[in-house]
Design a protein around this motif. Structure first.
Motif, PDB file in Angstrom:
ATOM      1  N   PHE A   1       0.825  -1.204   0.000  1.00 33.85           N
ATOM      2  CA  PHE A   1       0.000   0.000   0.000  1.00 33.85           C
ATOM      3  C   PHE A   1       0.868   1.268   0.000  1.00 33.85           C
ATOM      4  O   PHE A   1       0.436   2.319  -0.438  1.00 33.85           O
ATOM      5  CB  PHE A   1      -0.918   0.054   1.226  1.00 33.85           C
ATOM      6  N   ARG A   2       2.095   1.151   0.494  1.00 31.40           N
ATOM      7  CA  ARG A   2       2.968   2.310   0.704  1.00 31.40           C
ATOM      8  C   ARG A   2       3.391   3.010  -0.579  1.00 31.40           C
ATOM      9  O   ARG A   2       3.276   4.230  -0.678  1.00 31.40           O
ATOM     10  CB  ARG A   2       4.196   1.869   1.485  1.00 31.40           C
ATOM     11  N   ASP A   3       3.939   2.276  -1.554  1.00 37.63           N
ATOM     12  CA  ASP A   3       4.455   2.883  -2.778  1.00 37.63           C
ATOM     13  C   ASP A   3       4.183   1.950  -3.947  1.00 37.63           C
ATOM     14  O   ASP A   3       5.060   1.217  -4.396  1.00 37.63           O
ATOM     15  CB  ASP A   3       5.956   3.143  -2.639  1.00 37.63           C
ATOM     16  N   PRO A   4       2.963   1.962  -4.481  1.00 36.57           N
ATOM     17  CA  PRO A   4       2.575   0.972  -5.481  1.00 36.57           C
ATOM     18  C   PRO A   4       3.376   1.031  -6.779  1.00 36.57           C
ATOM     19  O   PRO A   4       3.686  -0.001  -7.350  1.00 36.57           O
ATOM     20  CB  PRO A   4       1.099   1.245  -5.735  1.00 36.57           C
ATOM     21  N   VAL A   5       3.748   2.213  -7.242  1.00 34.83           N
ATOM     22  CA  VAL A   5       4.449   2.311  -8.522  1.00 34.83           C
ATOM     23  C   VAL A   5       5.929   1.981  -8.361  1.00 34.83           C
ATOM     24  O   VAL A   5       6.505   1.223  -9.149  1.00 34.83           O
ATOM     25  CB  VAL A   5       4.269   3.721  -9.132  1.00 34.83           C
ATOM     26  N   GLY A   6       6.548   2.518  -7.341  1.00 30.94           N
ATOM     27  CA  GLY A   6       7.990   2.352  -7.159  1.00 30.94           C
ATOM     28  C   GLY A   6       8.419   0.971  -6.714  1.00 30.94           C
ATOM     29  O   GLY A   6       9.595   0.627  -6.812  1.00 30.94           O
ATOM     30  N   ASN A   7       7.511   0.176  -6.250  1.00 31.71           N
ATOM     31  CA  ASN A   7       7.876  -1.119  -5.673  1.00 31.71           C
ATOM     32  C   ASN A   7       7.513  -2.314  -6.540  1.00 31.71           C
ATOM     33  O   ASN A   7       7.457  -3.425  -6.038  1.00 31.71           O
ATOM     34  CB  ASN A   7       7.200  -1.284  -4.314  1.00 31.71           C
ATOM     35  N   LEU A   8       7.276  -2.135  -7.836  1.00 28.85           N
ATOM     36  CA  LEU A   8       6.793  -3.244  -8.654  1.00 28.85           C
ATOM     37  C   LEU A   8       7.750  -4.428  -8.656  1.00 28.85           C
ATOM     38  O   LEU A   8       7.342  -5.571  -8.479  1.00 28.85           O
ATOM     39  CB  LEU A   8       6.496  -2.771 -10.076  1.00 28.85           C
ATOM     40  N   MET A   9       9.056  -4.176  -8.846  1.00 29.88           N
ATOM     41  CA  MET A   9      10.009  -5.286  -8.846  1.00 29.88           C
ATOM     42  C   MET A   9      10.118  -5.910  -7.450  1.00 29.88           C
ATOM     43  O   MET A   9      10.180  -7.131  -7.318  1.00 29.88           O
ATOM     44  CB  MET A   9      11.376  -4.855  -9.333  1.00 29.88           C
ATOM     45  N   ALA A  10      10.133  -5.062  -6.440  1.00 30.09           N
ATOM     46  CA  ALA A  10      10.174  -5.585  -5.074  1.00 30.09           C
ATOM     47  C   ALA A  10       8.929  -6.412  -4.780  1.00 30.09           C
ATOM     48  O   ALA A  10       9.004  -7.437  -4.102  1.00 30.09           O
ATOM     49  CB  ALA A  10      10.314  -4.442  -4.077  1.00 30.09           C
ATOM     50  N   ILE A  11       7.802  -5.962  -5.315  1.00 30.02           N
ATOM     51  CA  ILE A  11       6.556  -6.708  -5.117  1.00 30.02           C
ATOM     52  C   ILE A  11       6.667  -8.086  -5.750  1.00 30.02           C
ATOM     53  O   ILE A  11       6.255  -9.084  -5.166  1.00 30.02           O
ATOM     54  CB  ILE A  11       5.359  -5.921  -5.694  1.00 30.02           C
ATOM     55  N   VAL A  12       7.252  -8.141  -6.944  1.00 29.87           N
ATOM     56  CA  VAL A  12       7.433  -9.435  -7.611  1.00 29.87           C
ATOM     57  C   VAL A  12       8.275 -10.359  -6.735  1.00 29.87           C
ATOM     58  O   VAL A  12       7.914 -11.514  -6.511  1.00 29.87           O
ATOM     59  CB  VAL A  12       8.086  -9.265  -9.005  1.00 29.87           C
TER      60      VAL A  12
END
Length: 172
Positions: free
Chosen positions: A25-36
């Protein structure tokens, strides 16, 4: 229903999923690779947990459930796919998560008879969570571009619900 005490593994797993949800929820655009990366690791952990859950379910009810086995294997395979091919994972992420949410939630709906054995409240909670999981999955699948932009929020929502489910389960 036999009370078995506090389930620390469900509680810790639930807390980890709630933490990952809050991070998404914190940084949806900047964290895409981290999310993966994070979600693929959690998919593998969730798959392993499902396999252990199957054994506990068999011990508790005597029922040899096939769905947790299938869901566990699918979760592990999804996690490995996401880690193995990072660029393709980012592109495929909305579709992978859509299919994952839908399949996982449908399997959860098929296991509602087991949830009813725990308690009537657990049955209704599981029913609502799994219906919401199907709805989120359909939303992701039907609008992939929009889903890519809001994926952190939608995945975070699902992981938050799954984490809360595990925390509730820990107190049964």
């Amino acid at each position: 229903m036999e009370k078995r005490g506090f389930d620390w593994s469900s509680f810790i797993l639930g807390l980890l999923f709630v933490f990952v949800a809050l991070m998404s929820f914190r940084d949806p655009v900047g964290n895409l690779m981290a999310i993966v990366i994070v979600f693929s690791v959690f998919a593998i952990l969730k798959g392993i947990f499902e396999l252990f859950l199957r054994n506990r379910l068999k011990d508790f009810t005597g029922y040899k459930a096939k769905m947790p086995l299938l869901v566990g294997v699918l979760d592990i395979l999804i996690g490995i796919f996401l880690l193995w091919n990072m660029k393709a994972s980012i592109i495929a992420l909305p579709f992978v998560f859509a299919i994952w949410f839908i399949v996982d939630s449908i399997f959860g709906l098929f296991n509602l008879d087991v949830a009813r054995k725990f308690s009537n409240g657990h049955f209704w909670f599981s029913l609502i969570i799994n219906i919401l999981g199907v709805i989120v999955g359909v939303m992701l699948f039907s609008h992939p571009i929009t889903s890519a932009l809001t994926l952190s929020f939608l995945v975070g929502f699902y992981f938050m619900m799954w984490g809360i489910t595990q925390i509730v389960y820990a107190f049964r």
